[in-house]
Enzyme design. Structure first.
Site, PDB file in Angstrom:
ATOM      1  N   GLU A 168     -16.686  52.953   2.104  1.00  0.00           N
ATOM      2  CA  GLU A 168     -16.117  53.081   3.453  1.00  0.00           C
ATOM      3  C   GLU A 168     -15.534  54.475   3.695  1.00  0.00           C
ATOM      4  O   GLU A 168     -14.549  54.653   4.407  1.00  0.00           O
ATOM      5  CB  GLU A 168     -15.052  52.007   3.723  1.00  0.00           C
ATOM      6  CG  GLU A 168     -15.499  50.591   3.479  1.00  0.00           C
ATOM      7  CD  GLU A 168     -16.848  50.262   4.099  1.00  0.00           C
ATOM      8  OE1 GLU A 168     -17.230  50.903   5.095  1.00  0.00           O
ATOM      9  OE2 GLU A 168     -17.539  49.385   3.575  1.00  0.00           O
ATOM     10  N   GLY A 169     -16.172  55.469   3.110  1.00  0.00           N
ATOM     11  CA  GLY A 169     -15.686  56.848   3.203  1.00  0.00           C
ATOM     12  C   GLY A 169     -14.802  57.124   2.013  1.00  0.00           C
ATOM     13  O   GLY A 169     -13.746  56.507   1.841  1.00  0.00           O
TER      14      GLY A 169
END
Length: 596
Positions: A443-444
């Protein structure tokens, strides 16, 4: 074997004694009828489901993993996962905070997030199946057409179908502007999607009858880069106009990743071979729509590490009280035994208290942030909505990165408490460490979160969002500045607030000369800001505990001791972080690449 007891007392303390969530929520029309008894009852039942149904599957699910039938492309989840999911659906848990218009219960998100903390403590890999569904629901709820909402939302809300987000590809990682998956428009208004997606959590499984994939792809005339990305809904089985399932769609699992952790969740390589999909939102505006899901996922990942921190702490404490090793340096503490329990040793206590302080601090931050999200979504006051949205935007990268960094530190410490036994599979501790490691990546990555915080959320608006949080800190400091009992908490909080302001201005000035200065300072900067946020909420919790310590309840005594530990042993990390952030770009870039 590991154990898990839902931390209901601490959840109730944060909700009702520190944040007064019921009073806050009652001002919102959607939650005017909420009360503490309802919240407590829901979380008590949720804790039972987490600890009694999902937790027993954690070790076995990790050992068994997921199985792919390459001839059919079908994936089977570990034994017991499907049955637990059916109980989850039958209990109405997927609908907890969803819109009643689509079959949801309409409860506040702060209640749902607390439930998810317990699920993540119990079994992160299992929890990712329904967790991603909620993100898909949020994206379609915000950007879907009326037809898409009618077809998909009731099924996602009920849990009959699950959801995923199909973003990255083998060559692009986080840089989604490089993605190549194509979407060809068809005469009937649908699109044919072709390409490959990787690292798709819960991308294929046997828990639900259908999987709703949200897929990023490019239209034929799309501009290059991130400005040319569109979002499509692509179901595993095509959906007829009446909501019934049609034929199998041309999206399938081409392989499962062999991973360090979260073995019980199917991390799939997804192949789209002319799969039928429909456009979500406007053409070439897909990234904005997907960010609804990504931001929900980033908050969710923070909750994953909070859950792991809590369960690792609980098991490490139980072990430390039981395991005897050596004598205390100051003399025997258990004279009736051949050695003392290791909990008497200062460094063991330091490791335990680090995990406890990070868990309890994160719980307060997460609940408060989710409460702001509830207010943003439900208020009629545009100024309140804007302020809440800004605070949620500011804290989202901190929750994702600071919580997960701390989760890695805490689970490693808790494994260390077990000594050699922590490294052995049967105790369950090494799984928590392995599972925690992914949370810093997906998610980053946490570096991406740091760049988002410093570059976009702080410097991008000249510190406007940061100042809004700073005003909360300042107001608390001014209110408690005359309280002698609060000085040990207020003074370091005020000092750090001033230092963050100065550091922000210094980095901003450097960045005007060379934008790479942001990249050089961002990771350290986020961690400093994370401590500022934690210090604020630890000070607020200490205030309540101080006021109630005369009750004789040992809960408040423990809360104060943990607060004092945080301020004495963890917060001082900011001094070195500020120094390394100020060291800037030169030490990182002066070496020629050929010398690496």
């Amino acid at each position: 074997m590991p154990q898990y007891n839902p931390p209901l007392r601490d959840m109730q303390f944060v909700m009702h004694e520190v944040l007064n969530v019921v009073d806050e929520l009652k001002t919102l029309p959607a939650h005017a009828e909420i009360d503490a008894d309802t919240i407590n009852a829901v979380l008590e039942e949720g804790g039972k489901f987490a600890s009694q149904v999902v937790f027993p599957l954690n070790i076995s699910g990790d050992a068994e993993g997921c199985t792919l039938d390459k001839s059919t492309h079908e994936v089977t989840a570990p034994k017991g996962f499907k049955e637990a999911y059916q109980q989850y659906v039958e209990g109405g848990w997927p609908a907890l905070s969803c819109d009643p218009e689509y079959g949801g219960q309409g409860l506040p998100h702060v209640v749902n997030q607390s439930f998810y903390e317990m699920l993540n403590s119990a079994n992160q890999a299992w929890t990712m199946y329904p967790g991603l569904s909620h993100g898909a629901y949020e994206a379609l709820h915000a950007h879907g057409t009326p037809e898409q909402k009618k077809l998909y939302l009731p099924k996602l809300v009920s849990g009959v179908w699950t959801g995923t987000m199909c973003l990255t590809e083998p060559h692009c990682g986080t840089d989604l502007g490089l993605l190549r998956t194509k979407a060809e428009p068809q005469a009937d208004g649908t699109y044919k999607l072709s390409g490959q997606k990787i690292f798709i959590s819960a991308g294929e499984h046997d828990l639900a009858e259908n999987i709703v994939h949200l897929v990023l792809a490019r239209l034929p005339d799309a501009p290059a880069g991130s400005k040319g990305i569109s979002l499509f809904v692509v179901p595993k089985f095509k959906v007829k106009a009446d909501g019934s399932l049609g034929e199998r769609n041309a999206i399938y699992c081409g392989g499962l990743e062999h991973k360090m952790g979260i073995h019980g969740n199917a991390t799939a390589q997804m192949i789209l071979d002319g799969a039928e999909g429909s456009l979500v939102g406007e053409p070439n505006k897909g990234l904005a729509a997907m960010f609804v899901m990504m931001n929900a996922a980033r908050l969710g990942v923070g909750m994953q590490s909070l859950g792991l921190t809590e369960v690792a702490y609980q098991n490490a404490v139980a072990y430390a009280k039981d395991r005897i090793q050596m004598r205390a340096l100051s003399g025997p503490k258990a004279a009736d035994k051949p050695a003392d329990p290791i909990i008497v040793h200062p460094d063991v206590r330091k490791m335990l208290l680090t995990a406890r302080a990070y868990a309890e601090g994160a719980r307060a931050v997460a609940m408060w942030t989710t409460l702001q999200l509830d207010k943003e979504l439900a208020t009629d006051d545009e100024d309140v909505r804007k302020d809440c949205a800004d605070l949620v935007a500011l804290l989202t990268p901190i929750i994702k990165a600071f919580f997960t960094d701390n989760g890695w530190i805490a689970t490693s410490h808790c494994l260390q408490v077990f000594g050699g036994h922590g490294y052995i599979k049967e105790w369950g501790m090494e799984q928590y460490v392995r599972d925690a490691r992914i949370n810093m990546i997906y998610e980053g990555t946490n570096t991406i979160q740091s760049l988002d915080l410093l570059g976009r959320k702080v410097l991008g608006d000249n510190g406007a969002k940061l100042k809004k949080f700073g005003k909360l800190v300042q107001a608390f400091v001014e209110e408690e500045g005359v309280n002698e009992d609060m000085q040990e908490f207020v003074n370091p909080l005020a000092d750090l607030g001033e230092k963050v302001t100065k550091l922000t201005m210094e980095i901003g000035m450097k960045a005007m000369g060379n934008a790479d200065e942001v990249g050089a300072a961002a990771v350290d900067y986020l961690r400093v800001c994370g401590h500022l946020v934690f210090a604020y909420f630890w000070a607020r919790m200490a205030k309540v505990a101080l006021a109630k310590q005369g009750s004789g309840d040992p809960f408040y005594t423990a809360k104060l001791a943990t607060a004092r530990f945080y301020f004495a042993k963890l917060l001082p990390e900011t001094a070195s972080l500020i120094r390394t952030a100020r060291a800037g770009l030169k030490p990182l870039m002066e070496m020629d690449e050929a010398l690496f």
